[in-house]
Design a protein around this motif. Structure first.
Motif, PDB file in Angstrom:
ATOM      1  N   GLY A  56      12.544  -2.526   5.252  1.00 42.45           N
ATOM      2  CA  GLY A  56      12.454  -3.664   4.388  1.00 42.45           C
ATOM      3  C   GLY A  56      13.262  -4.649   4.450  1.00 42.45           C
ATOM      4  O   GLY A  56      13.319  -5.825   3.976  1.00 42.45           O
ATOM      5  N   GLY A  96       7.920  -3.472   7.533  1.00 44.28           N
ATOM      6  CA  GLY A  96       7.254  -3.343   5.944  1.00 44.28           C
ATOM      7  C   GLY A  96       6.543  -2.141   6.017  1.00 44.28           C
ATOM      8  O   GLY A  96       6.716  -1.664   4.977  1.00 44.28           O
ATOM      9  N   SER A 163       7.494  -4.169  -0.236  1.00 43.06           N
ATOM     10  CA  SER A 163       7.051  -4.055   1.329  1.00 43.06           C
ATOM     11  C   SER A 163       5.364  -4.371   1.493  1.00 43.06           C
ATOM     12  O   SER A 163       5.136  -4.884   2.639  1.00 43.06           O
ATOM     13  CB  SER A 163       7.367  -2.435   1.506  1.00 43.06           C
ATOM     14  N   GLN A 166       5.655  -8.025   2.042  1.00 49.02           N
ATOM     15  CA  GLN A 166       6.467  -8.537   3.365  1.00 49.02           C
ATOM     16  C   GLN A 166       5.341  -8.320   4.355  1.00 49.02           C
ATOM     17  O   GLN A 166       5.232  -8.892   5.296  1.00 49.02           O
ATOM     18  CB  GLN A 166       7.644  -7.387   3.486  1.00 49.02           C
TER      19      GLN A 166
END
Length: 191
Positions: A56, A96, A163, A166
């Motif tokens: 991340g 991610g 995450s 993301q």
């Protein structure tokens, strides 16, 4: 919305998520704010995988920087730049996903803590109603570090949420990059 403006929006949204991921991962190394646990190796295994720092963090930061450049007029704000942003965004998706998987495992397995006299992961084998996520009375099994269960839940939960965002943003950029590659970025020079 123009593909160039969309790229800028995505990149700007990714920056704070990267910072949050890195901070969460670093803080996870210091339960109860004490360095002795890290020094003695009494750290939850999933923390050592550094999902927030590598996945991340770095693996999303590099694509974010490039994606930001595709939203500007110049060398990267063209069809070729948008094509490359697809590959960079794919790296961001991979990073991610790595962070997401590590955070999910950290939540599923629970923290490494001292129970009576030994250091163990007491919640790793518990399932169903005995799962520590459903039964907070089990948290008292951990005697050291203080409040380690809440500590891990909060930070791994934050990593899981960041995450997910993301992955979604980088996946949107992959689609945006495809449109930008096919249709152009619609960046106009300002005189």
């Amino acid at each position: 919305m123009c593909t160039g403006k969309c790229s800028r929006f995505i990149a700007v949204a990714l920056y704070p998520l990267v910072v949050i991921s890195i901070i969460c991962n670093i803080v996870l190394f210091f339960p109860d704010g004490d360095v002795t646990y890290a020094k003695d190796g009494h750290i939850t295994e999933e923390v050592k995988y550094m999902g927030g720092l590598i996945g991340g963090g770095v693996m999303v930061l590099l694509p974010a920087l490039y994606i930001h450049l595709t939203g500007k007029q110049g060398c990267c704000g063209n069809r070729c730049g948008m094509f490359l942003s697809i590959a960079f965004a794919a790296v961001g998706v991979a990073g991610g996903l790595y962070s997401l998987i590590v955070a999910a495992l950290g939540l599923q397995n629970g923290p490494l803590c001292k129970t009576v006299q030994i250091w163990t992961t007491p919640f790793k084998e518990l399932t169903g109603d005995n799962n520590y996520l459903k039964n907070d009375k089990l948290w008292s099994l951990c005697t050291e570090p203080k409040n380690i269960v809440q500590f891990n839940l909060g930070l791994f939960g934050t990593l899981l949420a960041t995450s997910c965002l993301q992955v979604i943003l980088c996946a949107i950029q992959m689609i945006n990059g495809l449109f930008g590659c096919l249709c152009g970025t619609c960046n106009k020079e300002v005189l």
